[in-house]
Motif scaffolding. Structure first.
Motif, PDB file in Angstrom:
ATOM      1  N   VAL A 112      -8.363   9.052   2.636  1.00  0.00           N
ATOM      2  CA  VAL A 112      -8.650   9.459   4.056  1.00  0.00           C
ATOM      3  C   VAL A 112      -8.993   8.291   4.954  1.00  0.00           C
ATOM      4  N   GLY A 113      -7.175   8.067   5.685  1.00  0.00           N
ATOM      5  CA  GLY A 113      -6.948   7.819   6.191  1.00  0.00           C
ATOM      6  C   GLY A 113      -5.972   6.542   5.095  1.00  0.00           C
ATOM      7  N   CYS A 114      -5.786   5.245   5.932  1.00  0.00           N
ATOM      8  CA  CYS A 114      -5.004   4.556   4.677  1.00  0.00           C
ATOM      9  C   CYS A 114      -5.136   3.311   5.598  1.00  0.00           C
ATOM     10  N   SER A 115      -4.990   2.057   4.488  1.00  0.00           N
ATOM     11  CA  SER A 115      -5.452   0.799   4.444  1.00  0.00           C
ATOM     12  C   SER A 115      -4.564  -0.593   5.086  1.00  0.00           C
ATOM     13  N   LEU A 116      -2.980   0.872   5.335  1.00  0.00           N
ATOM     14  CA  LEU A 116      -2.010  -0.218   4.713  1.00  0.00           C
ATOM     15  C   LEU A 116      -1.394  -0.523   6.511  1.00  0.00           C
ATOM     16  N   ASP A 117      -0.148  -0.628   7.325  1.00  0.00           N
ATOM     17  CA  ASP A 117      -0.698  -0.736   8.453  1.00  0.00           C
ATOM     18  C   ASP A 117       1.238  -0.690   9.319  1.00  0.00           C
ATOM     19  N   CYS A 118       1.831   0.294   8.133  1.00  0.00           N
ATOM     20  CA  CYS A 118       2.934   1.006   8.705  1.00  0.00           C
ATOM     21  C   CYS A 118       3.131   0.726   9.837  1.00  0.00           C
ATOM     22  N   ALA A 124      -1.238   5.418   9.392  1.00  0.00           N
ATOM     23  CA  ALA A 124      -1.858   4.113   9.429  1.00  0.00           C
ATOM     24  C   ALA A 124      -2.521   3.440  10.655  1.00  0.00           C
ATOM     25  N   LYS A 125      -2.383   4.702  11.506  1.00  0.00           N
ATOM     26  CA  LYS A 125      -3.441   3.905  13.328  1.00  0.00           C
ATOM     27  C   LYS A 125      -4.619   4.889  12.607  1.00  0.00           C
ATOM     28  N   LEU A 126      -5.001   5.356  11.694  1.00  0.00           N
ATOM     29  CA  LEU A 126      -6.971   5.709  11.291  1.00  0.00           C
ATOM     30  C   LEU A 126      -6.791   4.685  10.080  1.00  0.00           C
ATOM     31  N   ALA A 127      -8.412   4.327  10.350  1.00  0.00           N
ATOM     32  CA  ALA A 127      -8.268   3.444   9.383  1.00  0.00           C
ATOM     33  C   ALA A 127      -8.796   3.835   8.432  1.00  0.00           C
ATOM     34  N   ARG A 128      -9.130   3.095   6.702  1.00  0.00           N
ATOM     35  CA  ARG A 128      -9.519   3.496   6.193  1.00  0.00           C
ATOM     36  C   ARG A 128     -10.841   4.157   5.780  1.00  0.00           C
ATOM     37  N   MET A 129     -11.288   4.956   5.202  1.00  0.00           N
ATOM     38  CA  MET A 129     -12.204   5.522   5.696  1.00  0.00           C
ATOM     39  C   MET A 129     -13.376   5.782   4.915  1.00  0.00           C
ATOM     40  N   ARG A 130     -11.537   6.063   3.008  1.00  0.00           N
ATOM     41  CA  ARG A 130     -12.464   6.050   1.878  1.00  0.00           C
ATOM     42  C   ARG A 130     -11.067   6.446   0.722  1.00  0.00           C
ATOM     43  N   ASN A 131     -11.968   6.103  -0.469  1.00  0.00           N
ATOM     44  CA  ASN A 131     -10.484   7.249  -2.010  1.00  0.00           C
ATOM     45  C   ASN A 131     -11.023   8.119  -1.485  1.00  0.00           C
ATOM     46  N   LEU A 132     -10.162   9.403  -1.779  1.00  0.00           N
ATOM     47  CA  LEU A 132     -10.320  10.637  -2.490  1.00  0.00           C
ATOM     48  C   LEU A 132     -10.732  10.527  -4.137  1.00  0.00           C
ATOM     49  N   VAL A 160       3.665  15.696  -4.452  1.00  0.00           N
ATOM     50  CA  VAL A 160       4.514  14.492  -4.422  1.00  0.00           C
ATOM     51  C   VAL A 160       3.599  13.702  -3.740  1.00  0.00           C
ATOM     52  N   TYR A 161       3.116  12.503  -4.083  1.00  0.00           N
ATOM     53  CA  TYR A 161       1.579  11.939  -2.962  1.00  0.00           C
ATOM     54  C   TYR A 161       2.145  11.136  -1.913  1.00  0.00           C
ATOM     55  N   MET A 162       2.742  11.860  -0.962  1.00  0.00           N
ATOM     56  CA  MET A 162       2.604  10.644   0.043  1.00  0.00           C
ATOM     57  C   MET A 162       1.931  11.850   1.647  1.00  0.00           C
ATOM     58  N   GLY A 163       0.931  12.431   0.653  1.00  0.00           N
ATOM     59  CA  GLY A 163       0.141  12.886   2.792  1.00  0.00           C
ATOM     60  C   GLY A 163      -0.330  11.605   2.521  1.00  0.00           C
ATOM     61  N   MET A 164      -1.375  11.590   2.954  1.00  0.00           N
ATOM     62  CA  MET A 164      -2.185  10.645   3.685  1.00  0.00           C
ATOM     63  C   MET A 164      -2.641   9.569   2.866  1.00  0.00           C
ATOM     64  N   GLY A 165      -2.377   8.145   3.023  1.00  0.00           N
ATOM     65  CA  GLY A 165      -2.792   6.894   1.789  1.00  0.00           C
ATOM     66  C   GLY A 165      -2.226   6.304   1.451  1.00  0.00           C
ATOM     67  N   GLU A 166      -2.812   5.092   0.690  1.00  0.00           N
ATOM     68  CA  GLU A 166      -1.650   4.697  -0.501  1.00  0.00           C
ATOM     69  C   GLU A 166      -2.257   5.380  -1.812  1.00  0.00           C
ATOM     70  N   PRO A 167      -0.746   5.591  -2.653  1.00  0.00           N
ATOM     71  CA  PRO A 167      -2.415   6.073  -3.461  1.00  0.00           C
ATOM     72  C   PRO A 167      -1.916   4.835  -4.385  1.00  0.00           C
ATOM     73  N   LEU A 168      -1.295   3.921  -4.467  1.00  0.00           N
ATOM     74  CA  LEU A 168      -1.856   2.508  -6.031  1.00  0.00           C
ATOM     75  C   LEU A 168      -2.941   2.428  -5.055  1.00  0.00           C
ATOM     76  N   LEU A 342       0.847  12.856   9.414  1.00  0.00           N
ATOM     77  CA  LEU A 342      -0.221  13.606   8.971  1.00  0.00           C
ATOM     78  C   LEU A 342      -1.431  12.412   9.744  1.00  0.00           C
ATOM     79  N   ALA A 343      -1.995  12.880  10.521  1.00  0.00           N
ATOM     80  CA  ALA A 343      -3.596  12.200  11.292  1.00  0.00           C
ATOM     81  C   ALA A 343      -4.050  12.900  11.895  1.00  0.00           C
ATOM     82  N   ASN A 344      -4.649  14.032  11.180  1.00  0.00           N
ATOM     83  CA  ASN A 344      -5.369  15.084  11.748  1.00  0.00           C
ATOM     84  C   ASN A 344      -5.578  15.378  13.073  1.00  0.00           C
TER      85      ASN A 344
END
Ligand code: SAH
Length: 349
Positions: A112-118, A124-132, A160-168, A342-344
């Motif tokens: 939910v969101g992402c912790s990276l800052d691309c 990336a404009k959303l803070a990372r809120m939690r892992n799914l 493809v794991y290309m939606g919101m978030g950094e899978p790793l 993707l930014a809700n």
């Protein structure tokens, strides 16, 4: 709704079997429940029709099945469908169904969101809120498979794991979801139909190689020049390209699986010969191919799609060095469902 009961999908097959044995029931009931959960993807104990009514009621009393709900669906003129997905705690992520000729690809979110800052990415404009959780990722796949059958008359073919978030950054849950999707006790899809896209975290790329994963790897490279990469993806200061390259070499040695580099060409950022040559050199180091992706504007003035000539120049040099490459057109742009969009937004969150 969040329930106080334990989520049955947190239990492994062994734990489910153990649970039934301890109740004095046959252990294979555990296998039956597991199949309902991970092979058939049901969300209701009552649908588990090969269990007695008493067993179903007992399970319902002790467990819950936390699951996602498709809250809102938007359809693009090109057939792409974007889902706003409501999680059990009320948070929202997005998933996308992309129909291409006779295939259907699901693009799923991992955080939910992402912790990276691309700087060019809306998520990336959303803070990372939690892992799914693994099941929340799995559910996105099942929901898109159902949509594919309803709207296109065919099952889902690729993920493809290309939606919101950094899978790793959600390593364990992402790998657990892939296990449920590929295992014969789960959906039984081939791992070759799955691609994990990462912004490139060297240590975790190595870990995947050590864990002998069998899915495809895509890396969001965007520049093979360290300074440029740091400007557009500031977290890369911690992950120099030299480390990334070492990790990718290791990946190829272990998996023999060709890497895909995702690459957007922007005006005045990476549309010159220095960047083209750097990319070609980088690609020569490990067997790879390049996807030149169209930029999807997200309202950042500094980023503008490069000219067609610049993209053609990239293709020319890559092809001359026998590096497979293609230009990937955006899908679902009109509903903000394309890469990095993707930014809700639909929910105004
Ligand atoms: N965090 C992962 C997966 C999500 S992004 C990753 O970085 O790979 C999926 C892809 O979309 C990545 O290649 C990303 O760099 C790209 N992307 C992000 N914003 C974009 C935009 N505005 N236009 C085009 N591609 C974008």
């Amino acid at each position: 709704m969040q329930s106080t009961k334990k989520d049955i999908r947190a239990l492994s097959l062994e734990a489910l079997q153990e649970f039934f044995s301890q109740r004095g029931e046959k252990a294979f009931r555990g296998k039956q429940v597991y199949q309902w959960l991970w092979n058939k993807g049901v969300h209701d104990f009552n649908a588990m029709t090969n269990l007695s009514k008493a067993t179903r009621a007992f399970l319902d009393e002790h467990f819950t099945i936390n699951h996602i709900a498709v809250d809102q669906q938007q359809r693009s003129q090109d057939g792409t469908i974007k889902n706003a997905i409501q999680l059990y705690d009320g948070k929202v992520v997005e998933s996308v169904l992309i129909p291409v000729k006779d295939r259907t690809t699901a693009c799923v979110s991992s955080q939910v969101g992402c912790s990276l800052d691309c700087r060019f990415c809306a998520t990336a404009k959303l803070a990372r809120m939690r892992n799914l959780n693994a099941d929340e990722i799995f559910d996105q796949v099942v929901a898109i498979d159902q949509q594919s059958r309803v709207y296109f008359g065919r099952p889902l073919s690729n993920i493809v794991y290309m939606g919101m978030g950094e899978p790793l950054m959600n390593y364990n849950n992402v790998l657990a979801s892939i296990e449920k999707i590929t295992s014969t006790k789960g959906l039984g899809m081939s791992p070759k139909r799955i691609t994990l896209s990462t912004s490139g975290i060297p240590k975790l790329i190595r870990k995947m190689a050590e864990d002998q994963v069998r899915f495809n790897l895509a890396v969001s490279l965007h520049s093979a020049v360290q300074e440029t990469r740091e400007q557009i993806m500031p977290f890369c200061t911690k992950f120099p390209l030299t480390d990334l390259l070492d990790a990718l070499r290791f990946w190829y040695e272990k998996t023999k699986s060709v890497i895909t580099y995702e690459y957007v060409v922007w005006k005045g950022i990476n549309d010159d010969m220095v960047h083209i040559k750097a990319l070609v050199d980088f690609c020569k180091k490990v067997p790879s191919k390049v996807n030149l992706i169209e930029y999807n504007p997200i309202g950042e003035d500094d980023f503008k799609q490069a000219s067609l000539e610049a993209i053609e120049q990239y293709q020319e040099y890559l092809t001359a060095s026998r590096i497979p490459n293609s230009v990937r057109r955006s899908r679902g742009k009109d509903i903000d469902a394309a890469c990095g969009q993707l930014a809700n937004k639909a929910k105004g969150e």
